[in-house]
Design an enzyme around this catalytic site. Structure first.
Site, PDB file in Angstrom:
ATOM      1  N   ASP A  30       1.987   9.832   2.552  1.00 58.20           N
ATOM      2  CA  ASP A  30       2.152   8.810   1.605  1.00 58.20           C
ATOM      3  C   ASP A  30       2.675   9.604   0.265  1.00 58.20           C
ATOM      4  O   ASP A  30       3.617  10.491   0.536  1.00 58.20           O
ATOM      5  CB  ASP A  30       0.891   8.155   1.397  1.00 58.20           C
ATOM      6  CG  ASP A  30       0.745   6.826   0.890  1.00 58.20           C
ATOM      7  OD1 ASP A  30       0.280   5.945   1.762  1.00 58.20           O
ATOM      8  OD2 ASP A  30       1.181   6.576  -0.148  1.00 58.20           O
ATOM      9  N   HIS A  65      -0.582   5.541  -4.650  1.00 60.27           N
ATOM     10  CA  HIS A  65      -0.671   4.778  -3.410  1.00 60.27           C
ATOM     11  C   HIS A  65      -1.276   5.638  -2.488  1.00 60.27           C
ATOM     12  O   HIS A  65      -2.399   5.335  -1.797  1.00 60.27           O
ATOM     13  CB  HIS A  65       0.644   4.293  -2.817  1.00 60.27           C
ATOM     14  CG  HIS A  65       0.437   3.476  -1.806  1.00 60.27           C
ATOM     15  ND1 HIS A  65       0.589   3.945  -0.409  1.00 60.27           N
ATOM     16  CD2 HIS A  65       0.463   1.925  -1.637  1.00 60.27           C
ATOM     17  CE1 HIS A  65       0.485   2.853   0.513  1.00 60.27           C
ATOM     18  NE2 HIS A  65       0.557   1.790  -0.513  1.00 60.27           N
ATOM     19  N   SER A  70      -1.017  -1.905   3.739  1.00 56.35           N
ATOM     20  CA  SER A  70      -1.640  -0.550   3.350  1.00 56.35           C
ATOM     21  C   SER A  70      -2.951  -0.196   3.201  1.00 56.35           C
ATOM     22  O   SER A  70      -3.501   1.080   3.229  1.00 56.35           O
ATOM     23  CB  SER A  70      -0.933  -0.042   2.206  1.00 56.35           C
ATOM     24  OG  SER A  70       0.370  -0.069   2.170  1.00 56.35           O
TER      25      SER A  70
END
Length: 883
Positions: free
Chosen positions: A353, A407, A590
């Site tokens: 990520d 994220h 996600s």
């Protein structure tokens, strides 16, 4: 010998008729009479049995008093009791026929959690009995069961003295046709498999509210149609939708009585209480009406499920992370129960990520070495050093206000934020480790960089020219986009072939267009659901979806916690120019994917040999999911919503370890000394094959003593447990025995009663009628009767001709001239399950056997008929008896 379903008759010989026959003969020498013999024996009452004081049999001993709370019949604990109740003028003629016997009261000392179970002998549709549990002297109603089925049950919330009421249901003066035997059972705990159709009306629930789901074949079309149907039932919808569970009200305006009338309930709750002068409070009336409504709804064909709206409390398993209460998404996937089995200890999950905020307090001790694979300095943001061994997230500055998404930090927190550390949030697999791999920067990430990262995670050659000391077990890819390539598919296949499980987000475009890498073969594609287990409005769908998980929907706050219903996890905020560690709610596939990766880590900790192929098989079998949408696999949820408990229970062992873990086991798991036992045995053993040492045994009461009887050097073997009642007060007493070892500890509950003087310590299965039966015709040849003498019944048949006979005995509480009815005691020589003929060619003695209230659960209607399963293994026996 298997007895056919036939009627056994007793031939009554009237002396006057014998005299007439004797005078009618002519002259001549009559042949000498055939010799006859006597048959004697003893019937033993099954231990712990008690008979109702006032049954309908006029020959049975009778004691006045158990018709009111003040004069309740005292009972031992444990106990199995046979009783009888009838409405006036109903049932067979007998002692209680004319006046009726509407109530039986029993006084008993119970321990917390003990269950009182009532089995109704007659057809419950015609013979309606209810069950109530009061505190001592009937001061308060503690629990009740006003049902329509063959079984009722109540549970004692705490230790103490109680009064049990078994009652005929009457609506005013109309008591219907009820005349029924019953069996009342008080045991150490609830009887598994028997109470499935009962309602725990003693538990906390919201009066006036019920949770209902319509059957699929009766689903109303649309909300308006559903509301119309609900209103026709006398109810009102408070929440929910017709395609799922709905919260319904009994109606604030009309009240519960009107709702019950609309439901066709002809049973006014609480009538048995009212006839004894008990005034029902509004709250109690509402509770009674709510239970009655649920039972009525369960009987309707259009209703799939109907339940009380029980109150739930937080349990000890709840993590102490202060924001855990906002993580609604964990109970949604049955995660707290799974934590009892696995925490994901030492499993490595690679999060490919934006990198991870390595200094976040919820990652303390949760990380292993990772890598930064962003090869384009322009895309790397503030970290313009090319690929390196620092996967820290410097920020991507992609938010409209210039802040960063962080994220990867959010994703990693869902997988394995440190749990029970009194900080922040909990992770799905708090015992797992995160391998942070940075591939996403200011402009996303290239497929080449991502390929290098997953190769690294799998321990394969990559551009870093290094591999981790231990490869990842699972890879989470909360990223994706359009376009497929052969080279990518080859890499994902290669990584999977290394035994690494790959999980990817399905995409957030509300589209069936394939997103990659989620749509590659060998990759688990995860769609998202909201707080209602419905597909989130953004979630992709289609033929490549494998499984669903919580992704959230920030547009709504359906749980009313003041925040949009997104997924809460670890985060950072660099809006001030420096990064501040924190937490936030986000939504997306996600967020769904790391839930699945975390659950797989729980499985991998249970079975380190778990392979990607095995996961695929388990998914296809439905072993890891709660099925949502169309039955089986569908394009919205794949095989269903991930279920953490099912998953850890389904994790297979691909090989058998050399040793199974040691575990200390106790047999029995609880001890009950009842009213007269003073010594019992307890066995401790090792349930595994690995070594178990250091067994030590302690007890919690001065009246309880545990001594080693036959024990090995490690403390395993048989112990003798004794109790001393001499200095204890009357009533029920409880204690625990604790056995500790190098592997685990076990606690054995102990219960014991010091009976009050009025309690008869002798077992009693009621007044016994004994029949001598011709095995060829199953006709009764002779009958005898016997009363209880210190737990035994002595009987004698005289004038028995030579031959072979069967012998049965039992009570006839309802006085219908049939022994061994449901709710009556029964026995046969030598055993009830296998009667054997008695050969009579001379006097026979020692025909001894047991009579008990043992009942067949199938006969109560709780189990279906099965091939080879007889609901009436011993037939009823007809008596035409003469005292």
């Amino acid at each position: 010998m298997r007895i056919a379903a036939a009627v056994l008759r007793l031939l009554v010989v009237v002396p006057a008729l014998l005299g007439l026959v004797a005078c009618s003969g002519g002259g001549g020498g009559a042949p000498p009479p055939a010799p006859t013999y006597t048959v004697t024996g003893t019937i033993i009452a099954a231990g712990g049995s008690v008979a109702d004081w006032d049954v309908n049999d006029p020959y049975a001993p009778h004691v006045e008093g158990n018709d009111s709370c003040a004069t309740a019949q005292p009972l031992p604990n444990p106990v199995t009791l046979g009783g009888y109740l009838n409405a006036p003028g109903e049932g067979a003629p007998g002692r209680s026929f004319e006046a009726g016997d509407l109530d039986d009261f029993y006084r008993v000392s119970l321990q917390a959690g003990q269950t009182v179970t009532l089995f109704i002998g007659g057809d419950p549709a015609e013979h309606d009995l209810d069950l109530y549990l009061f505190s001592a002297a009937c001061a308060d109603l503690v629990a009740f069961s006003e049902g329509y089925g063959a079984t009722e049950a109540v549970t004692a919330p705490s230790a103490g003295d109680y009064v049990i009421q078994v009652a005929v249901y009457c609506d005013g003066n109309d008591c219907g046709t009820t005349a029924s035997n019953y069996t009342l059972v008080v045991g150490q705990s609830a009887q598994a498999g028997v109470l499935a159709d009962t309602l725990d009306a003693g538990a906390e629930f919201v009066p006036g509210e019920v949770i209902v789901r319509f059957a699929d074949s009766h689903q109303p079309l649309g909300l308006a149609a559903a509301d119309q149907r609900i209103q026709a039932l006398g109810l009102a919808r408070k929440a929910g939708a017709p395609s799922r569970q709905m919260l319904l009200s009994l109606g604030e305006a009309t009240g519960g009585a009107a709702a019950l009338a609309a439901l066709g309930v002809n049973k006014t709750p609480g009538q048995a209480l009212a006839r004894h002068g008990r005034e029902l409070s509004p709250e109690l009336q509402a509770r009674l009406e709510t239970v009655a409504a649920v039972r009525a709804l369960r009987a309707r064909p259009e209703v799939a499920t109907a339940d009380l709206n029980y109150i739930r409390r937080a349990l000890a398993v709840t993590p102490n992370d202060p924001f855990y209460s906002y993580q609604w998404h964990y109970p949604q996937i049955n995660l707290p129960a799974a934590w009892e089995v696995s925490k994901g200890t030492d499993v490595i999950v690679a999060v490919v990520d934006t990198g991870v905020l390595l200094a976040h307090p919820d990652f303390d001790g949760q990380l292993v070495a990772g890598y930064d694979f962003i090869s384009d300095d322009a895309n790397s943001g503030d970290d313009e050093s090319g690929i390196d061994d620092n996967p820290d997230d410097p920020g991507d500055r992609i938010m409209p206000d210039g802040r960063s998404s962080f994220h990867g930090t959010h994703v990693a927190g869902t997988v394995a934020a440190r749990t029970n550390n009194s900080v922040g949030v909990a992770g799905v697999a708090g015992g797992a480790k995160i391998m942070p791999l940075r591939v996403l920067g200011r402009f996303g990430g290239s497929s080449y960089d991502i390929q290098q990262a997953i190769r690294y995670a799998a321990g394969l050659a990559n551009d870093s020219e290094t591999v981790p000391s231990q490869p990842a077990d699972i890879i989470n890819l909360s990223l994706g986009g359009g376009g497929a390539s052969t080279s990518e598919q080859e890499v994902y296949t290669l990584v999977r072939d290394q035994g690494v499980i790959i999980v990817a987000a399905a995409g957030n475009e509300n589209s069936s267009t394939p997103s990659y890498p989620a749509s590659y073969d060998g990759v688990i594609s995860v769609s998202a659901v909201d707080i209602n287990k419905q597909r989130a409005p953004y979630s992709n769908f289609g033929s490549k979806i494998d499984v669903a998980a919580p992704g959230g929907d920030l547009s709504r706050d359906l749980n009313g916690d003041g925040y949009g219903d997104g997924v809460l996890s670890t985060a950072g905020d660099d809006g001030s120019g420096t990064i501040k560690m924190g937490y936030n709610f986000q939504q997306g596939t996600s967020m769904a994917a790391p839930h699945v990766a975390g659950v797989l880590a729980l499985m991998k900790a249970v079975n380190s040999d778990l392979t990607p192929n095995e996961v695929d098989v388990l998914l296809a079998e439905g072993a890891l999911t709660e099925d949502l949408g169309a039955p089986g696999r569908d394009d919205l949820y794949g095989w269903g919503l991930i279920d953490a408990l099912q998953a850890v229970q389904a994790a297979p062992q691909s090989d058998t370890p050399a040793d199974t873990p040691a575990v200390l086991l106790a047999n029995p798991t609880s001890l009950n000394f009842a009213t007269s036992e003073t010594s019992l045995n307890l066995q401790l053993r090792n349930g595994g094959t690995a070594a178990l040492t250091g067994v030590a045994v302690t007890d919690s009461a001065s009246w309880l003593e545990v001594t080693a009887s036959s024990v090995d050097g490690e403390g395993l073997g048989t112990y003798t447990v004794t109790v001393n009642r001499d200095t204890l007060a009357e009533g029920s007493h409880s204690a625990t025995i604790t056995a500790t070892s190098s592997a685990n500890s076990v606690t054995i509950p102990v219960i014991m009663q010091v009976p009050e003087p009025q309690v008869d310590l002798n077992a009693n299965t009621g007044f016994q009628w004994i029949v001598l039966v011709d095995p060829a015709t199953l006709e009764t040849v002779k009958t005898a009767s016997a009363d209880n003498k210190a737990g035994v019944y002595n009987f004698e048949f005289s004038g028995v001709p030579a031959g072979n006979y069967l012998i049965f005995a039992g009570s006839d509480a309802n006085n219908d001239d049939i022994i061994c009815d449901a709710g009556e005691s029964c026995g046969s020589w030598p055993t009830l399950s296998a009667p054997v003929e008695v050969a009579v060619s001379g006097n026979v003695s020692g025909v001894n056997f047991v009579s008990s209230y043992g009942f067949n659960i199938g006969a109560a209607g709780l189990l279906p008929d099965r091939p080879g399963f007889s609901r009436t293994p011993v037939p009823s026996k007809q008596l035409e008896r003469q005292p």
